[in-house]
Every structure is written in C-alpha cells, then in structure tokens.
Design a protein around this motif. Structure first.
Motif, PDB file in Angstrom:
ATOM      1  N   ASN A  49       3.642   7.058   2.778  1.00 16.29           N
ATOM      2  CA  ASN A  49       2.228   6.819   3.104  1.00 16.29           C
ATOM      3  C   ASN A  49       2.033   6.533   4.591  1.00 16.29           C
ATOM      4  OD1 ASN A  49      -0.445   6.798   2.399  1.00 16.29           O
ATOM      5  ND2 ASN A  49      -0.448   4.708   1.627  1.00 16.29           N
ATOM      6  N   PRO A  50       2.455   7.445   5.458  1.00 14.45           N
ATOM      7  CA  PRO A  50       2.358   7.191   6.898  1.00 14.45           C
ATOM      8  C   PRO A  50       0.907   7.118   7.376  1.00 14.45           C
ATOM      9  CG  PRO A  50       2.934   9.484   6.485  1.00 14.45           C
ATOM     10  CD  PRO A  50       3.013   8.771   5.158  1.00 14.45           C
ATOM     11  N   GLY A  51       0.719   6.402   8.467  1.00 15.20           N
ATOM     12  CA  GLY A  51      -0.601   6.283   9.074  1.00 15.20           C
ATOM     13  C   GLY A  51      -1.404   5.101   8.609  1.00 15.20           C
ATOM     14  N   LYS A  52      -0.900   4.346   7.643  1.00 18.01           N
ATOM     15  CA  LYS A  52      -1.643   3.238   7.061  1.00 18.01           C
ATOM     16  C   LYS A  52      -1.017   1.898   7.436  1.00 18.01           C
ATOM     17  CE  LYS A  52      -3.173   6.835   4.871  1.00 18.01           C
ATOM     18  NZ  LYS A  52      -2.703   7.139   3.534  1.00 18.01           N
ATOM     19  N   LEU A  53      -1.829   0.890   7.488  1.00 19.60           N
ATOM     20  CA  LEU A  53      -1.410  -0.516   7.491  1.00 19.60           C
ATOM     21  C   LEU A  53      -0.721  -0.983   8.764  1.00 19.60           C
ATOM     22  CD1 LEU A  53      -1.258  -2.912   5.251  1.00 19.60           C
ATOM     23  CD2 LEU A  53       1.142  -2.323   5.162  1.00 19.60           C
ATOM     24  N   LEU A  54       0.212  -0.178   9.299  1.00 23.43           N
ATOM     25  CA  LEU A  54       1.094  -0.641  10.368  1.00 23.43           C
ATOM     26  C   LEU A  54       0.695  -0.087  11.733  1.00 23.43           C
ATOM     27  CD1 LEU A  54       4.234  -0.060   8.219  1.00 23.43           C
ATOM     28  CD2 LEU A  54       3.317  -2.294   8.857  1.00 23.43           C
ATOM     29  N   ARG A  55       1.160  -0.742  12.779  1.00 23.79           N
ATOM     30  CA  ARG A  55       0.797  -0.356  14.143  1.00 23.79           C
ATOM     31  C   ARG A  55       1.139   1.104  14.436  1.00 23.79           C
ATOM     32  NH1 ARG A  55       0.117  -3.690  18.319  1.00 23.79           N
ATOM     33  NH2 ARG A  55       1.368  -5.369  17.396  1.00 23.79           N
ATOM     34  N   ASP A  56       2.362   1.499  14.133  1.00 22.18           N
ATOM     35  CA  ASP A  56       2.801   2.860  14.405  1.00 22.18           C
ATOM     36  C   ASP A  56       3.026   3.616  13.108  1.00 22.18           C
ATOM     37  OD1 ASP A  56       4.934   1.394  13.579  1.00 22.18           O
ATOM     38  OD2 ASP A  56       6.322   2.046  15.134  1.00 22.18           O
ATOM     39  N   GLY A  57       2.261   3.236  12.080  1.00 20.96           N
ATOM     40  CA  GLY A  57       2.430   3.878  10.773  1.00 20.96           C
ATOM     41  C   GLY A  57       1.984   5.302  10.767  1.00 20.96           C
ATOM     42  N   GLU A  59       0.809  -1.217   0.000  1.00 19.24           N
ATOM     43  CA  GLU A  59       0.000   0.000   0.000  1.00 19.24           C
ATOM     44  C   GLU A  59       0.847   1.275   0.000  1.00 19.24           C
ATOM     45  OE1 GLU A  59      -3.174  -0.168   2.878  1.00 19.24           O
ATOM     46  OE2 GLU A  59      -3.609  -2.271   2.417  1.00 19.24           O
ATOM     47  N   GLY A  60       1.992   1.228  -0.664  1.00 19.07           N
ATOM     48  CA  GLY A  60       2.830   2.412  -0.783  1.00 19.07           C
ATOM     49  C   GLY A  60       3.565   2.779   0.479  1.00 19.07           C
ATOM     50  N   THR A  61       3.577   1.906   1.488  1.00 24.38           N
ATOM     51  CA  THR A  61       4.252   2.225   2.750  1.00 24.38           C
ATOM     52  C   THR A  61       5.747   1.930   2.714  1.00 24.38           C
ATOM     53  OG1 THR A  61       3.779   0.041   3.685  1.00 24.38           O
ATOM     54  CG2 THR A  61       2.150   1.798   4.071  1.00 24.38           C
ATOM     55  N   LEU A  62       6.206   1.230   1.678  1.00 27.16           N
ATOM     56  CA  LEU A  62       7.624   0.875   1.579  1.00 27.16           C
ATOM     57  C   LEU A  62       8.327   1.540   0.402  1.00 27.16           C
ATOM     58  CD1 LEU A  62       7.415  -2.966   2.322  1.00 27.16           C
ATOM     59  CD2 LEU A  62       7.848  -1.097   3.927  1.00 27.16           C
ATOM     60  N   GLY A  63       7.577   2.094  -0.529  1.00 29.62           N
ATOM     61  CA  GLY A  63       8.169   2.710  -1.704  1.00 29.62           C
ATOM     62  C   GLY A  63       7.109   2.976  -2.745  1.00 29.62           C
ATOM     63  N   LEU A  64       7.497   3.662  -3.819  1.00 31.78           N
ATOM     64  CA  LEU A  64       6.593   3.978  -4.920  1.00 31.78           C
ATOM     65  C   LEU A  64       6.915   3.087  -6.113  1.00 31.78           C
ATOM     66  CD1 LEU A  64       6.510   7.887  -4.827  1.00 31.78           C
ATOM     67  CD2 LEU A  64       4.861   6.287  -3.826  1.00 31.78           C
ATOM     68  N   ILE A  65       5.927   2.348  -6.588  1.00 33.25           N
ATOM     69  CA  ILE A  65       6.105   1.484  -7.755  1.00 33.25           C
ATOM     70  C   ILE A  65       6.094   2.347  -9.012  1.00 33.25           C
ATOM     71  CG2 ILE A  65       5.068  -0.367  -9.115  1.00 33.25           C
ATOM     72  CD1 ILE A  65       3.867  -1.441  -6.476  1.00 33.25           C
ATOM     73  N   THR A  66       7.136   2.212  -9.832  1.00 35.32           N
ATOM     74  CA  THR A  66       7.221   3.021 -11.052  1.00 35.32           C
ATOM     75  C   THR A  66       7.169   2.194 -12.332  1.00 35.32           C
ATOM     76  OG1 THR A  66       9.629   3.010 -10.785  1.00 35.32           O
ATOM     77  CG2 THR A  66       8.431   4.952  -9.981  1.00 35.32           C
ATOM     78  N   ALA A  67       7.234   0.876 -12.229  1.00 34.67           N
ATOM     79  CA  ALA A  67       7.044  -0.005 -13.385  1.00 34.67           C
ATOM     80  C   ALA A  67       6.683  -1.387 -12.866  1.00 34.67           C
ATOM     81  CB  ALA A  67       8.289  -0.077 -14.255  1.00 34.67           C
ATOM     82  N   LEU A  68       5.893  -2.125 -13.672  1.00 35.59           N
ATOM     83  CA  LEU A  68       5.449  -3.460 -13.290  1.00 35.59           C
ATOM     84  C   LEU A  68       5.539  -4.386 -14.485  1.00 35.59           C
ATOM     85  CD1 LEU A  68       3.057  -1.168 -12.395  1.00 35.59           C
ATOM     86  CD2 LEU A  68       2.479  -3.029 -10.844  1.00 35.59           C
ATOM     87  N   THR A  69       6.078  -5.578 -14.283  1.00 33.70           N
ATOM     88  CA  THR A  69       6.045  -6.625 -15.299  1.00 33.70           C
ATOM     89  C   THR A  69       4.970  -7.623 -14.902  1.00 33.70           C
ATOM     90  OG1 THR A  69       8.383  -6.353 -15.840  1.00 33.70           O
ATOM     91  CG2 THR A  69       7.347  -8.443 -16.458  1.00 33.70           C
ATOM     92  N   LEU A  70       4.028  -7.830 -15.812  1.00 33.60           N
ATOM     93  CA  LEU A  70       2.819  -8.589 -15.512  1.00 33.60           C
ATOM     94  C   LEU A  70       2.725  -9.858 -16.339  1.00 33.60           C
ATOM     95  CD1 LEU A  70       0.333  -5.569 -15.737  1.00 33.60           C
ATOM     96  CD2 LEU A  70       1.442  -6.436 -13.658  1.00 33.60           C
ATOM     97  N   ARG A  71       2.148 -10.871 -15.750  1.00 32.49           N
ATOM     98  CA  ARG A  71       1.836 -12.109 -16.453  1.00 32.49           C
ATOM     99  C   ARG A  71       0.553 -11.898 -17.271  1.00 32.49           C
ATOM    100  NH1 ARG A  71       3.135 -17.274 -14.593  1.00 32.49           N
ATOM    101  NH2 ARG A  71       3.659 -16.337 -12.569  1.00 32.49           N
TER     102      ARG A  71
END
Length: 457
Positions: free
Chosen positions: A449-457, A197-209
């Motif tokens: 993306n602070p405040g999301k997903l994690l306990r102390d996010g 959910e964007g809490t670890l980095g920003l995805i800038t490209a994706l390779t898809l099946r």
C-alpha cells in the motif's frame, strides 16, 4: 521487473480470479469522498491465507505494489492504487474460523463484515460491538483502527482485537497475540498492525474480543436550542460516570438533511441521540440521570425509544446521515473531517468549528461520536469550483490545527491514508520517522500500500 510480468504470473496462478475488467478496476479505484478515481492494474480474489502469501511473493519478485481491499468504505483514500499494482480483494475470505463462546472470542477471516459477523453471533448471546456506521469489513476496520458510535462504552478496534494472522511483504505468514486476555511476551505486534492501513502486511485472520448482548437497551433523542448546550450536556454526563453505550450529536444542518433523506420530522436544531445498555434497573437509573442533565442544560423534546424497531429506526437514521448530507447538495462531493479532542475541550472545538464554517462560502454540517470527543464536519463543495474546493481544504486544515492545539488528533477514526499525511509531522514529530523505520524494516521495497500514511510512503 515489471507490473505486467507480475500480472502474467498471477493470471497463471489465479486464473479467472485475477480480474482486469474495467468495471472491477473502477470499483476498486473509487473513493467514498473527494479523492479522484485511481484504479489498480488488476484485482486478485484469494480464497485462503496460502493464496494471499503466494500473491504477495509473486508481487515481491516483480516489484509490484499490493493494496488490501475490504468493503471499500474507507474515507481517506486508503485503498487507492496511487502507484498501480494489484488490489487484493478479500470478499471470498469472509468465514468465521472459530467461535470460543465460553471465552467470549471469535476468529474470523478479514472479508466478513461487521453486520454479517453479528448475524452469525446472534444465537450465542454475544456480539461484536464496534460500529463505524458503514457495513465495513472486519479486516478493513482493523487496518484503519476504526471505532464509531459505541466506542464510548466498548472501545475501538485497538481494544477489541486480541490477535492477528498477517502476510508480510516477503510472503511470510506470522501470528500476533493469543487468545489469552493479557500477555507480557515481547513487542505488541498486534497493536502495530492494527491501524497500519495495510502498509506493513495483509491481515488474513483476526481474533476478536466479544461482549455479551445486554439484557436491556433503551435509546432516546432530545433537542437543544444551541450546540454549546448539547455538547456541555455530553461533557457533564461523561464526567458523572454515566455508562452510555452511544451518545451522538447532530447539528441543525445535519438534522435538516436527515429529515429530508429519512422522512423524519425532528425540529431544526441540535440533537443528541443516546443509548444505554445493561440490566433493566441499571438502564432505568442511567436514563433518569441523563434526563436530569438534559433538563439542567435546557434540553427539550425528550423522546424514548425502548422498542427494538424504534431503536433501529433511530440508529438507521444516524447511520444514513452521511448519505443524507451528501444528497442535500447532489452535485457536490465531501471532505470529511474526524478530529478528536479531550472531552474537556469538546465544546470549544465544536463552537469554533461552527463559527469557522459559518464564515466560509460552503456548508459543513457537524455530527459525531461526541461521547469520546470525536466529531465530523462534512465539508460539501462543488469539485469543479476552485473557490469552494479551496475553502473546504482551508477549513479542514484549520480544524486539524485547532484539534492539535487542544491536545487532540487529526483523525479519531478514519485514519491517515492520503488525506491526512500532511499532519503527521505536526502530531508525531520524530515518531513519524520511527514509523518509517519500521516500514523499511518490514517492507524494504515499499510494495505494501505505498503512498499512504508515511512520509516517504
């Protein structure tokens, strides 16, 4: 260090592609569901990975939060700037970068939507099948580990993302995964970022099946006298190994809303919507087996939709069901649930949920992608009515507790965001703290993306 200082530097770097206009901020601060307006301080519109990396470096230097933004269709407040900062909107990064038709894969930028991608693929005989209903961006779908109507056959985003390009919180750009169909090389970093959910980095490209477009497709709709029989028909069909492409459920309240919105005339009772993909002979055989199951379970009004236009109308009706339900109480908002349980416990979960809603002061139509044990209760309430708002939250709480007790999850496809954080401890225990450890290792300033997903996010 301050957000204002970061915005001054970003304005110098991006010029007019850094917006602070009220309409832009409000667009990026809204939600599809019940969360209040929470706008960012500015919206950045990058055009390349290099620009995203520079934006992140500037924000990191000034302790400014960064929130990735795709099509804005998430349902748990994932894109809300709860601590201010910059929304990075990927609308201008929506290209197909590489199509490997022979290898059945494609590399895309995150802003491309699933409908636009499939339009690009139409002439190749290939398709990207993950269909959450909304015309979501591919980057957003990966970030929330989305699934949808076709997951029962083709899997979720977790199953269909081969690799990623990600900008980390310090501006580093990393590649995860390869175009190979399997690898034993190290940690599965692709799996780590899909659903983060964007809490670890920003995805800038994706390779898809990619998957082949089926030779034959047929769809059907059938009615049942009660919810239990419809859900049992789903369970029986799954256990018989019939390879359905989609199997969707609408309860009577959902059908009433859909009829009013889409000008259809389905009987006011529970319905299943199904679709089969394959060869002409295979689809025919699958449909016959399903027809026998439906008859045994008391199904009626079995109608096939073999023509493309009829199938399109059927699934358009289903995809518009959420908006139809919202319109059934125009002055209300919705708390959208999306639990997922083992298929053997699905009938129990749906029946108990139905009874719980019936005993409450609010309405909550039920629908969902029941082929994989996932369903939604759309809990409608007047945001100005404290009793109704409390009833919706209480229903949602009991629904999640029920799912966890049955061996399921609080969210089958919408993700955690703000709305489901309260259930992470119950579902994951100490593993939730491990997620926090990973977050601190990759984003020690807690800017992504602070405040999301994690306990102390």
């Amino acid at each position: 260090m301050s957000i204002e200082t970061a915005l001054d530097a970003l304005s110098t770097f991006l010029g007019q592609r850094l917006s602070r206009s009220k309409p832009d901020l409000e667009q990026h601060g809204g939600s599809e569901t019940h969360f209040p307006m929470t706008p960012p301080d500015a919206v950045a519109y990058p055009r390349s990975t290099e620009e995203v990396a520079e934006i992140v470096k500037i924000c990191a230097a000034h302790d400014c939060p960064v929130i990735g933004y795709g099509a804005g269709t998430s349902l748990e407040g994932q894109t809300l700037a709860v601590r201010g900062g910059v929304a990075v909107d990927f609308r201008d990064m929506a290209a197909v970068l590489h199509l490997g038709a022979e290898d059945m894969d494609v590399t895309v930028q995150p802003g491309i939507t699933r409908e636009a991608l499939n339009e690009e693929l139409r002439a190749t005989g290939l398709m990207f099948p993950v269909d959450p209903g909304a015309n979501a961006s591919i980057g957003g779908m990966a970030s929330t580990r989305a699934s949808g109507t076709t997951a029962v056959r083709y899997g979720t985003m977790r199953d269909n993302v081969l690799g990623l390009e990600v900008v980390l919180a310090d501006g580093r750009v990393i590649q995860t995964g390869t175009r190979a169909r399997k690898s034993s090389a190290g940690y599965d970093l692709t799996g780590l970022f899909v659903g983060a959910e964007g809490t670890l980095g920003l995805i800038t490209a994706l390779t898809l099946r990619l998957h082949g477009q089926p030779e034959a497709v047929t769809a059907a709709v059938c009615a049942f006298d009660d919810m239990a029989a419809a859900v049992q028909a789903v369970q029986a069909t799954i256990q018989m190994g019939v390879p359905m492409a989609r199997i969707e459920f609408l309860d009577a309240a959902s059908v009433a809303a859909v009829n009013a919105y889409s000008k259809t005339d389905l009987p006011l009772c529970p319905h299943l919507l199904v679709e089969f993909h394959g060869s002409e002979a295979g689809v025919k055989e699958q449909a016959e087996v399903f027809g026998e199951v439906v008859t045994d379970m008391g199904g009626k009004g079995f109608e096939w939709a073999a023509k493309p236009e009829d199938r399109s109308a059927l699934w358009t009706m289903r995809h518009h069901a959420y908006w139809a339900i919202l319109q059934s109480r125009p002055d209300c908002t919705a708390l959208v649930t999306d639990i997922c349980v083992p298929i053997s416990r699905l009938a129990e979960a749906v029946e108990d949920t139905r009874a719980d809603i019936a005993a409450s002061p609010i309405t909550g139509p039920i629908l969902g992608h029941v082929g994989d044990g996932n369903f939604h209760a759309i809990l409608l309430f007047d945001p100005g009515n404290e009793e109704e708002a409390k009833a919706a939250k209480d229903l949602s709480h009991r629904l999640v507790e029920r799912a966890l007790a049955l061996g399921g999850t609080a969210t089958g496809e919408h993700g955690i965001g703000l709305g489901k954080k309260a259930y992470m401890q119950a579902e994951h225990g100490d593993a939730w703290d491990v997620m926090g450890d990973i977050k601190r290792a990759l984003d020690p300033k807690n800017l992504m993306n602070p405040g999301k997903l994690l306990r102390d996010g």
